[in-house]
Scaffold this active site. Structure first.
Site: not given
Length: 494
Positions: A374-375
């Site tokens: 997600l990063h």
């Protein structure tokens, strides 16, 4: 466990005209004030005012719309869209294409899955298809973006958007009542809500409807005094959170250098300074995020608003707990307190959903993998999360064994004062010594793990280390990783 808006802050700060920190400088107090404090305050004023003013405007408009058009959610969504776009334009100034294309394609994908896929027999839940598509879209966008600086400006916003839509997919999978409330306008109002469109925190679609739908104007006269008191508490909390954000910004940019510069020749002091600067910059964004939520929240009649002058622990507005991070009983506590909404999101939608079909071990692994992806393509973060995951497992197992062998209150979670399971209570000498040793270990790990994210330039002799992913850890001889190996061996020996 989550760092989703620190890249955004670093990039915005670098372009704000504030002098770049050089950790080896030795400035007088007056020079520090003129060269760092004043520019930082100017930046804070320009940056924070955008969030506070636009969200207060949103709050007032929502209250007015409730009085003029009671019971119409359409007005809430329209105001949310307008104010969210205004904040987006004022703060980001570019990167609209990434946000729009991800928001539109995720909505189309979710509509298609609800219309066709949910009616067929399947072994894979449709939200996980949306997770795969969303993460793939996020990584591809980062690869295709020609300017890394531009992508860092929108990385956190993209992540917040993805978290919102993915939680929406899980919540509406089997909840037809909630799904019926989802349309193009309500979807846009949810993802563009000015309280959290840029910095977060993540709130669910149900929370979004509940916070701003509850009536704040239709109170009985006998409740006016109580509501006025709660409103004052609400305003006080907003002011305190904004001041805390400024304090953490000044600490990150100025005070750490000023206080630690005389001892900056020691590599562990430099590592401590970098790690503390990284953490305090995170707290700056966290408290600004809390301020945005408080400024935008129109419901002053909530029951938990009257319990204390500070933001309640159970409040939706609470983002981070600096005291729990800086004085950790365990790394599990750090993971939980670093970003509370992100922790709840991962626990609710990833860990619990995958635990039953795949088991606890696989659920933990999937949680860390999805959290990392997600990063985006943040390799240092991937390695850091893997290290944190390994340490939390080893620490949990060692303390579990010690608690069983010596019947002592030394678990990662604090035992109740009247613990009936252990002979050595939390205030016994043995428990105090063991817990103190783990406290020191976790402070050491905070220094080691945090220093790798410090993005400013160090002394000239260190600059060549910054070009590698593990430059800062090389300087520290990978001390935490070697200690992790010894801790794992100790776990098998005892």
């Amino acid at each position: 466990m989550d760092y989703y808006y620190d890249d955004y802050y670093d990039e915005y700060y670098d372009q704000a005209g504030v002098p770049e920190r050089s950790f080896n400088r030795e400035l007088s107090f007056d020079e520090t004030v003129n060269n760092c404090v004043h520019p930082s305050l100017r930046f804070a004023g320009e940056y924070i005012v955008n969030f506070i003013v636009i969200n207060l405007t949103f709050c007032v408009l929502v209250l007015a719309a409730k009085r003029l058009f009671p019971g119409q959610l359409r007005n809430l969504h329209v105001l949310s869209c307008v104010c969210g776009v205004a904040l987006f334009y004022r703060v980001l100034e570019h990167g609209y294409y990434h946000f729009v294309q991800l928001a539109v394609t995720l909505y189309v994908m979710q509509w298609l899955l609800h219309r066709w896929f949910s009616k067929t027999a399947r072994y894979i839940k449709s939200p996980f298809i949306l997770i795969a598509y969303g993460i793939g879209n996020l990584l591809l966008s980062e690869l295709l973006e020609p300017s890394p600086e531009a992508w860092n400006r929108v990385r956190g916003t993209q992540m917040i958007l993805l978290m919102k839509v993915l939680s929406l997919a899980f919540d509406t999978e089997d909840n037809m009542a909630l799904r019926n409330q989802l349309g193009v306008l309500s979807y846009c109002g949810y993802i563009l809500c000015p309280a959290n469109v840029i910095l977060g925190p993540w709130v669910s679609f149900s929370d979004y409807l509940h916070i701003w739908r509850a009536s704040a104007g239709g109170l009985e006269s006998k409740q006016t005094r109580s509501t006025g008191r709660r409103m004052l508490i609400h305003v006080f909390r907003l002011a305190i959170n904004a001041l805390m954000a400024v304090a953490f910004l000044l600490t990150s940019n100025c005070m750490i250098d000023y206080l630690l510069a005389p001892a900056a020749n020691w590599k562990w002091v430099r590592a401590y300074g970098r790690a503390l600067s990284f953490r305090t910059s995170h707290y700056f964004i966290a408290y600004l995020s809390q301020s945005s939520m408080l400024a935008a929240a129109a419901d002053w009649s909530r029951a938990d608003d009257d319990r204390s002058l500070m933001v309640p622990v159970s409040s939706l507005y609470r983002v981070s707990s600096p005291l729990a991070v800086e004085f950790p009983r365990s790394l599990v506590q750090v993971v939980t307190a670093w970003n509370i909404p992100m922790h709840l999101w991962l626990k609710r939608y990833i860990f619990r959903t995958t635990k039953r079909p795949f088991g606890t071990g696989a659920a933990i692994a999937l949680t860390y993998i999805i959290s990392s992806l997600l990063h985006g393509l943040h390799y240092r973060l991937w390695i850091t999360l893997l290290t944190i995951g390994s340490w939390t497992y080893v620490e949990h197992e060692i303390r579990k064994k010690l608690a069983a062998i010596y019947s002592a209150c030394v678990l990662v979670g604090k035992c109740p004062e009247a613990c009936v399971m252990h002979q050595h209570k939390g205030k016994s000498l043995f428990s105090i010594v063991i817990n103190a040793l783990f406290f020191l270990l976790n402070v050491f790990n905070l220094i080691y793990l945090g220093c790798i994210f410090e993005s400013t330039e160090g002394p000239p002799e260190e600059v060549h280390h910054d070009t590698s992913i593990f430059g800062r850890w090389t300087e520290l001889n990978y001390a935490s990783h070697w200690l992790l190996v010894f801790a794992y061996l100790f776990y098998f020996i005892i």
